[in-house]
Design a protein around this motif. Structure first.
Motif, PDB file in Angstrom:
ATOM      1  N   ALA A  70      16.991   0.909 -41.047  1.00  0.00           N
ATOM      2  CA  ALA A  70      17.191   0.402 -42.239  1.00  0.00           C
ATOM      3  C   ALA A  70      16.543   1.143 -43.742  1.00  0.00           C
ATOM      4  N   ALA A  71      15.426   1.870 -43.117  1.00  0.00           N
ATOM      5  CA  ALA A  71      14.656   2.414 -44.224  1.00  0.00           C
ATOM      6  C   ALA A  71      13.947   1.268 -45.246  1.00  0.00           C
ATOM      7  N   SER A  72      14.322   1.556 -46.535  1.00  0.00           N
ATOM      8  CA  SER A  72      13.857   0.523 -47.430  1.00  0.00           C
ATOM      9  C   SER A  72      14.877  -0.180 -47.921  1.00  0.00           C
ATOM     10  N   THR A  73      15.964  -0.395 -47.416  1.00  0.00           N
ATOM     11  CA  THR A  73      17.013  -1.520 -47.509  1.00  0.00           C
ATOM     12  C   THR A  73      16.357  -2.722 -46.920  1.00  0.00           C
ATOM     13  N   MET A  74      15.595  -2.712 -45.914  1.00  0.00           N
ATOM     14  CA  MET A  74      14.938  -3.996 -45.539  1.00  0.00           C
ATOM     15  C   MET A  74      14.069  -4.849 -46.361  1.00  0.00           C
ATOM     16  N   LYS A  75      13.691  -4.260 -47.513  1.00  0.00           N
ATOM     17  CA  LYS A  75      12.975  -4.648 -48.621  1.00  0.00           C
ATOM     18  C   LYS A  75      13.647  -6.030 -49.345  1.00  0.00           C
ATOM     19  N   VAL A  76      15.258  -5.753 -49.237  1.00  0.00           N
ATOM     20  CA  VAL A  76      15.826  -6.942 -49.961  1.00  0.00           C
ATOM     21  C   VAL A  76      15.733  -8.103 -49.032  1.00  0.00           C
ATOM     22  N   PRO A  77      16.054  -8.316 -47.620  1.00  0.00           N
ATOM     23  CA  PRO A  77      15.707  -9.292 -46.847  1.00  0.00           C
ATOM     24  C   PRO A  77      14.134 -10.073 -47.198  1.00  0.00           C
TER      25      PRO A  77
END
Length: 301
Positions: A70-77
């Motif tokens: 996920a890299a930094s896309t997990m920061k949206v959740p």
């Protein structure tokens, strides 16, 4: 005579519907072939998910169920969970927290620290051992992808809660297991994972006020619009096009996912994920070209 005329009109309407459907199918097939050709030209693995928010029947999924780091896309959740817990009264984003640079590995609880050299936000390191507002940490987590802010916030809301919330939104495969730079977890293959389809579901939930109250969803969109890294989705788009998005990158990996707002009032969601990129810079440019293809398709509809 009137009955014959009505039958004739009905036949014309039916033929027009059939023609319109055939035209739409032709355009979708053309779009699919174009994007697939672009993907084939990239030396790496790529997934794409697209949804026209003004016409939910118009979508495109290529390798959308394949899992990616996920890299930094997990920061949206994580951001969604922060707003959710505020709605529930568990936290207040206006409150402050003591910023400490020490975290526990999910493997054995051993401590580890963030290195300013590996982070995209060096300003926040000057605030260590001082009180920082949760909303400011959240803003830095999204707009400049601060890893230090992310780890503080994940420990606050609990990664398990984040994943559970994503399941409730309909994202079936995304996993938020841990914070950033937990090397022991990484070595054991314990990483945050996602799919293009799940990220599309998450961004659709934000865009349609399903991930929280209308006010909180608007606040999330405003934060995402302030994204500082714009090398993929917005790169080739006109400046008047607004993009509320989140990027993510590690070695051989470059992602972007977001909501694109066109000047004509239409909007759509685009997710572009990649891994095993042989040439990171060239691959990034090619991913941006996929975004331009989707934009061209939307503006010519």
């Amino acid at each position: 005579m009137i009955k014959l005329l009505l039958k004739f009109i009905s036949l014309l309407l039916l033929l027009n519907i059939i023609f319109s459907c055939q035209q739409k199918h032709f355009k979708k097939e053309k779009l699919f072939n174009h994007v697939q050709t672009q993907i084939n030209a990239i030396h790496g693995d790529v997934a794409v998910a697209f949804l026209d928010l003004s016409d939910p029947t118009d979508s495109l999924y290529i390798n959308a169920n394949e899992t990616f780091h996920a890299a930094s896309t997990m920061k949206v959740p994580v951001m969604i969970e922060l707003f959710k817990q505020q709605e529930e009264g568990t936290i207040n984003l206006n409150d402050s927290i003591l910023l400490i640079n020490e975290f526990k590995s999910i493997v054995d609880g051993s401590p580890y620290r963030m290195d300013i050299a590996d982070d995209s936000d060096d300003v926040i390191y000057n605030k260590i051992n001082t009180s920082v507002a949760l909303k400011d940490l959240m803003y830095s987590m999204i707009t400049v992808s601060s890893n230090l802010a992310t780890n503080v916030l994940i420990e606050l809301v609990d990664a398990k809660n984040v994943t559970a919330t994503m399941r409730n939104l309909g994202a079936e495969k995304i996993k938020v297991l841990r914070g950033v730079e937990d090397q022991k977890a990484y070595d054991l293959g314990l990483s945050n994972m996602t799919t293009a389809r799940d990220l599309l579901i998450i961004f659709e939930a934000i865009a349609t006020n399903k991930s929280g109250s209308q006010g909180n969803c608007k606040a999330m969109i405003d934060i995402l619009k302030d994204q500082r890294f714009n090398e993929i989705i917005p790169y080739y788009l006109p400046k008047e096009v607004e993009v509320a998005h989140k990027t993510g990158s590690i070695s051989g990996v470059h992602h972007d996912a977001g909501i694109i707002y066109l000047p004509n009032g239409k909007s759509y969601i685009l997710v572009v994920l990649s891994k095993n990129l042989a040439d990171f810079e060239k691959g990034t440019q090619q991913l941006a070209e996929i975004s331009r293809t989707i934009y061209d398709y939307m503006t010519k509809k």
